[in-house]
Design a protein around this motif. Structure first.
Motif, PDB file in Angstrom:
ATOM      1  N   ARG A   1      48.081  -6.546  22.252  1.00 26.05           N
ATOM      2  CA  ARG A   1      46.967  -7.497  22.372  1.00 26.05           C
ATOM      3  C   ARG A   1      45.630  -6.758  22.441  1.00 26.05           C
ATOM      4  O   ARG A   1      44.638  -7.158  21.835  1.00 26.05           O
ATOM      5  CB  ARG A   1      47.196  -8.374  23.614  1.00 26.05           C
ATOM      6  CG  ARG A   1      46.078  -9.297  23.981  1.00 26.05           C
ATOM      7  CD  ARG A   1      45.880 -10.414  22.994  1.00 26.05           C
ATOM      8  NE  ARG A   1      46.846 -11.493  23.129  1.00 26.05           N
ATOM      9  CZ  ARG A   1      46.940 -12.502  22.251  1.00 26.05           C
ATOM     10  NH1 ARG A   1      46.170 -12.536  21.183  1.00 26.05           N
ATOM     11  NH2 ARG A   1      47.825 -13.447  22.416  1.00 26.05           N
ATOM     12  N   GLN A   2      45.620  -5.660  23.178  1.00 26.50           N
ATOM     13  CA  GLN A   2      44.368  -4.901  23.348  1.00 26.50           C
ATOM     14  C   GLN A   2      43.908  -4.258  22.038  1.00 26.50           C
ATOM     15  O   GLN A   2      42.737  -4.257  21.705  1.00 26.50           O
ATOM     16  CB  GLN A   2      44.566  -3.793  24.385  1.00 26.50           C
ATOM     17  CG  GLN A   2      44.635  -4.292  25.809  1.00 26.50           C
ATOM     18  CD  GLN A   2      45.163  -3.210  26.746  1.00 26.50           C
ATOM     19  OE1 GLN A   2      45.378  -2.069  26.348  1.00 26.50           O
ATOM     20  NE2 GLN A   2      45.376  -3.598  27.994  1.00 26.50           N
ATOM     21  N   ARG A   3      44.862  -3.699  21.293  1.00 27.31           N
ATOM     22  CA  ARG A   3      44.479  -2.908  20.123  1.00 27.31           C
ATOM     23  C   ARG A   3      44.408  -3.720  18.840  1.00 27.31           C
ATOM     24  O   ARG A   3      43.610  -3.424  17.961  1.00 27.31           O
ATOM     25  CB  ARG A   3      45.478  -1.760  19.922  1.00 27.31           C
ATOM     26  CG  ARG A   3      45.605  -0.831  21.097  1.00 27.31           C
ATOM     27  CD  ARG A   3      44.412   0.106  21.158  1.00 27.31           C
ATOM     28  NE  ARG A   3      44.373   0.797  22.445  1.00 27.31           N
ATOM     29  CZ  ARG A   3      45.055   1.891  22.729  1.00 27.31           C
ATOM     30  NH1 ARG A   3      45.806   2.424  21.817  1.00 27.31           N
ATOM     31  NH2 ARG A   3      44.953   2.454  23.908  1.00 27.31           N
ATOM     32  N   ASN A   4      45.289  -4.685  18.703  1.00 24.10           N
ATOM     33  CA  ASN A   4      45.368  -5.387  17.431  1.00 24.10           C
ATOM     34  C   ASN A   4      45.640  -6.875  17.663  1.00 24.10           C
ATOM     35  O   ASN A   4      46.784  -7.333  17.631  1.00 24.10           O
ATOM     36  CB  ASN A   4      46.492  -4.754  16.588  1.00 24.10           C
ATOM     37  CG  ASN A   4      46.435  -5.189  15.143  1.00 24.10           C
ATOM     38  OD1 ASN A   4      45.850  -6.223  14.825  1.00 24.10           O
ATOM     39  ND2 ASN A   4      47.052  -4.415  14.272  1.00 24.10           N
ATOM     40  N   PRO A   5      44.593  -7.666  17.930  1.00 21.48           N
ATOM     41  CA  PRO A   5      44.790  -9.091  18.265  1.00 21.48           C
ATOM     42  C   PRO A   5      45.455  -9.878  17.140  1.00 21.48           C
ATOM     43  O   PRO A   5      46.254 -10.786  17.417  1.00 21.48           O
ATOM     44  CB  PRO A   5      43.372  -9.605  18.514  1.00 21.48           C
ATOM     45  CG  PRO A   5      42.537  -8.404  18.734  1.00 21.48           C
ATOM     46  CD  PRO A   5      43.177  -7.277  18.004  1.00 21.48           C
TER      47      PRO A   5
END
Lengths: 528, 469
Positions: free
Chosen positions: B229-233
């Motif tokens: 979630r943080q890196r690639n929504p």
């Protein structure tokens, strides 16, 4: 199925729920869907609640998972490795409670109400003073005795067997002594049956041994159903097997066995890091291949046995000297691999024996049998020696650690006129006992002992210091004197039954105790 | 380590024809060695075949006794040391006397620990009055025999008792097919990887249906890793959609009965659901793998280091979706282990200590009460010491009635004390001992020379007559 519009929003934009500030719900976590998909949800709390739209765990869920993860991390090695398990249990269930019990049992009492130094002290100062005073009164000698005994005895159960078998591994049979005896017999008899066709005059050069071993491993893995089936690509992201796929399992095992035998021989010649890495890779490939095979071809039958492989071994119940009958045995892939490595050392020993002039008359099967019997006999010898020596060490350890001639735990509860410890006893008048228990000993036992030793350095039966609580008078044994070989009561020798192992020398302190006991005011000249 | 074959010494086998060219005595020795290392199998053979234990009726008490004997001797007969493992990160393979060598462990623990401690307690329990204080000995026996027995026999029991509870609470099968012992974490990890539809269906049939559904429901076990979630929504959204679909696919299974028979009746549903579910897991893993690989490359470029290292590190942070049930089974076994461990903690560690403490104090209170309130004279044996009720004493009357009073211990002790005083270092007051030739008459001088204070803790038999009382 209704989907909450909140789920489509990023976490940071979701509204906070009631109670998040109390840690019940993670900030930004979506509301739990109250609508159940199944009827079970409405009736039974334990039933499957299906269809929640949450994809971020709540704070409680996260905490629960973290703690379970921590527990799994601790208990996995503890349950799978007996050494780790026993040391963890030993630490928490033996060391801590027993040492604390040893320190507190027989400790002098401390009554804060009677301590003048406590007057005017409050708060932490008061607590610190109290704790210090209590610590001074702990039964330190008993604690030390208990600590040494417990801390050393657990590891000693493993240290000597480890040392002994490490030494044994360098001798006859090498790692083959680690093999379970039934497995060693099965392997050796299967190998011997295969070697029946090999003429006795054929030598045992490394190249020849490689050939025999390759054929042997191929035979072990010659389960026809496994062999014919096409190989399945593993789904593991980082797979060792993926690079070594073959059309069928049979072909894979064949090439794998060649690599394994070559690597083991290479390790014999020069144990390089590269060879060790190759061996580890071969292990992973094999285990992965076995698991993948079982999951794809035997998912129902091999449930909970996905890591096991069928190995073609001699059936010792049906085989006779004339006819060898084989059957499939289920073995763990890891275990099987380990056994093959150990078996390599066995064949090395057999090859070394093949060259001996005294054994030239033996054919291959008999030579293999001889080596097996020798390895088994040696293993039994190692085991008996290990057990006996470890037991003897543990018995001696108890004597070393419990070197006091009296049980310090009962120092305030002496029976029958014992003066093993010149300390306040419950037998003393109440007022004096109180006085003694509320004030700590003027000096530590160690100081007293040193002082006593300084005062009477060469005298084993030297007295303690009269009037000094904690004088370990009976630390010193009276020298053996046949005339005083029995205990004395009221000036007269008492007839006692002799106990094996109990000599006047190890009846610590009674002779000097009798000296104290012979208090002039009480002695009435005996009973006659 | 498994022992794959059962050994029946009565049957002929291939090896019987081979003797290795050994002399008869060496052959005998090797047979003895082999018999010793497989004594447990000989024990079984003896009880089952020779005594015919299995043929006895189930209600026959001899069968119970025999079974108990077989169990204990069978454990004792396990002497084959086969477990060699590393532990605590130490690069040494420890020889661990367990499993097939539990008999060795029994010998070492019962004799090396329990017996040695009880014996030492007995030895040093001799009191100056010749009686034996056996409290330490009994302390050691109660504590060590109990705790060692639990070490050897109780660990498995604690594990399996609580695992049964965990099975119900977590809806998983922890014992395998008709298994007696709990599967290890490694077994669970191997077994619970949902690699294909057939494995998925096998789990449903073997009692893991509830667990699978709960694990799919539980966000922690089948959830979106934070890192994604943080890196690639965008990737995260795709994964969320797949997870929701996965849950949706599994929902019809909720209605099925867990019994295998009913599972077979719903074979079509089980097969279709399994296929669809595994297909979705495969899709999730493809996304996950692409994420991990791209992330590893980015990290390697930013932070340096090999891509493979980053890949391995990220692999732990973003586990494969096919392994979500592995995580669930492993994590749900751990509370059972904790409970088992706590039970052992109390039973091995605290219970015997509390009991010993309570028992010793109780015995001492009894002793004190007997001393303060002695039995009436009529109850005593004829040759009883009047100052120690209940204590029988035999005196060497023939010698002592005809000769002056001689206390054999004193001359030696006295001379030793004098030696000590002769060193010139001792400020000790010289103790006044009765002369062996003239006997001893109590006098005030003697008392002041070496007063018998309670700090000297002279024996209570004298204390009864003491003026200091």
């Amino acid at each position: 199925m209704p989907v909450s519009p909140l789920d489509n929003q990023p976490l940071s934009q979701r509204p906070l729920q009631a109670g998040w500030q109390h840690g019940l719900v993670a900030p930004g976590a979506p509301r739990k869907s109250t609508q159940a998909l199944s009827k079970a949800n409405a009736t039974d709390a334990l039933a499957v609640r299906f269809g929640s739209q949450d994809l971020s765990p709540t704070l409680l869920q996260s905490m629960g998972r973290s703690s379970k993860k921590f527990l799994a991390g601790v208990f996995q090695p503890a349950t799978e490795n007996f050494l780790v398990g026993i040391m963890i249990i030993d630490f928490f269930a033996v060391w801590l409670p027993r040492i604390w019990n040893a320190l507190t049992r027989g400790a002098y009492e401390y009554e804060p109400n009677k301590d003048p130094k406590l007057a005017g002290k409050t708060g932490l100062d008061r607590k610190l003073h109290e704790w210090t005073e209590r610590a001074k009164r702990l039964n330190i000698p008993n604690g030390i005795e208990e600590t040494w005994r417990e801390v050393l005895s657990g590891p000693f159960l493993f240290i000597w067997p480890t040392l002994f078998f490490s030494m044994a591994k360098r001798g006859y049979g090498q790692k083959a002594v680690e093999m379970p005896v039934p497995t060693l017999r099965q392997f050796s008899q299967t190998f011997a049956a295969k070697m029946k066709s090999v003429p006795a005059h054929l030598g045992a050069t490394p190249e020849e041994m490689k050939t025999y071993n390759r054929a042997f491993i191929d035979h072990l893995l010659s389960d026809t159903t496994t062999h014919a089936r096409p190989m399945v690509k593993p789904t593991l992201h980082q797979s060792e097997l993926a690079k070594h796929l073959k059309p069928t399992y049979g072909e894979f095992f064949k090439s794998w066995s060649r690599q394994l035998v070559d690597t083991l021989h290479q390790l014999d010649e020069s144990p390089t890091a590269g060879a060790k890495k190759t061996l580890e890779s071969l292990r992973k490939q094999f285990v992965e291949a076995v698991e993948t095979y079982n999951r794809h071809y035997r998912p129902e039958k091999a449930f909970f046995n996905y890591d096991k492989i069928r190995v073609n071994l001699l059936d010792s119940l049906k085989s006779t000297a004339q006819r060898a009958v084989y059957k499939d045995e289920l073995m763990g892939a890891e275990t099987f691999f380990e056994n093959l490595v150990q078996w390599h050392d066995f064949t090395k020993t057999a090859a070394a024996n093949r060259g001996k002039a005294a054994l030239k008359h033996l054919d291959w099967p008999n030579l293999i049998e001889r080596v097996r019997r020798n390895v088994t006999t040696l293993k039994a010898g190692y085991t008996v020696s290990t057990v006996l020596i470890t037991t003897a060490i543990l018995i001696q350890l108890t004597k070393w650690t419990q070197s006091y001639e009296n049980y310090e735990a009962n120092r305030l509860m002496q029976l029958g006129g014992d003066n093993n410890n010149a300390s306040p006893t419950a037998d003393a008048p109440t007022s004096e006992r109180d006085a003694a228990t509320t004030s700590p000993p003027t000096q530590t036992r160690r100081q007293t002992r040193r002082q006593t030793e300084r005062l009477a350095p060469h005298v084993p039966g030297a007295p303690g210091l009269p009037g000094v609580p904690g004088t370990p008078a009976t630390r010193y044994r009276a020298p053996y004197n046949p005339l005083s070989a029995g205990p004395v009561v009221n000036g007269l020798p008492l007839l006692t039954f002799s106990v094996p192992g109990s000599t006047p020398q190890n009846r610590g302190g009674y002779a000097f105790g009798a000296g104290y006991g012979m208090a002039p005011t009480e002695w009435k000249g005996g009973y006659r | 380590m498994s022992r794959p074959v059962s050994f029946n010494p009565a049957q002929p086998h291939f090896g019987q024809a081979l003797d290795g060219g050994l002399s008869p005595s060496r052959r005998q020795l090797s047979r003895l060695a082999e018999g010793f290392l497989q004594a447990d199998q000989h024990v079984d053979h003896f009880f089952n075949q020779t005594l015919g234990l299995k043929k006895m009726g189930k209600g026959n008490p001899l069968r119970w006794v025999g079974q108990l004997g077989q169990w204990v001797l069978g454990k004792f007969g396990k002497q084959d040391m086969t477990v060699f493992k590393t532990a605590f990160g130490i690069p040494i393979r420890f020889a661990i006397p367990t499993g097939a060598a539990v008999g060795s462990l029994m010998v070492m623990m019962y004799w090396g620990l329990a017996y040695a401690r009880a014996k030492r307690g007995y030895d040093r329990g001799l009191m100056p009055n010749g009686q034996r204080d056996k409290r330490e000995m009994w302390d050691a026996i109660r504590r060590d025999v109990w705790s060692i027995s639990l070490y050897i026999f109780g660990i498995g029991w604690a594990e399996s008792s609580f695992a049964k509870l965990s099975e119900k609470l977590a809806g998983i099968n922890l014992f395998g097919k008709g298994g007696q012992s709990v599967k290890t974490y490694s077994d669970l990890a191997t077994n619970s990887r949902l690699e294909n539809a057939k494995v998925f269906a096998a789990h449903l049939k073997h009692g893991n249906r509830d667990g699978l559904l709960w694990a799919a429901q539980n966000n922690a076990d089948l959830g979106l890793p934070k890192l994604v979630r943080q890196r690639n929504p965008q990737l995260a959204d795709k994964l969320v959609a797949l997870i929701k679909e996965f849950r949706q696919v599994l929902s019809p299974l909720d209605k099925l009965d867990t019994k295998a028979l009913n599972m077979d009746r719903h074979q079509t549903l089980v097969t279709k659901t399994s296929e669809k579910a595994v297909e979705l897991l495969g899709k999730m893993d493809v996304l996950r793998n692409s994420f991990v690989e791209s992330e590893a490359k980015v990290l390697a470029a930013k932070q340096g280091g090999a891509v493979a290292d980053h890949l391995a590190k990220l692999g732990k942070q973003v586990p494969e979706f096919r392994d979500f049930f592995t995580n669930y089974t492993k994590l749900n076994r751990s509370p059972a282990d904790l409970l088992g461990f706590l039970a052992l903690l109390v039973l091995i560690g605290y219970a015997p200590i509390w009991f010993n403490r309570w028992w010793t104090e109780r015995e001492y209170a009894k002793y004190q009460s007997q001393k303060r309130h002695p039995q009436p004279a009529m109850d005593r044996p004829a040759n009883t010491n009047p100052h120690r009720p209940g204590t029988v004493q035999l005196q060497l009357t023939s010698r002592h009635l005809s000769t002056p009073v001689v206390e054999p211990a004193f001359p030696k002790t006295q001379s030793l004390s004098q030696q000590a005083l002769l060193t010139g270092l001792s400020p000790l007051p010289r103790p006044v001992f009765p002369s062996p030739l003239q006997g001893f008459q109590p006098s005030l001088t003697n008392v002041t020379a070496w007063p018998p204070t309670p700090q000297n803790s002279f024996p209570d038999r004298f204390y009864a007559l003491s003026p200091l009382k």
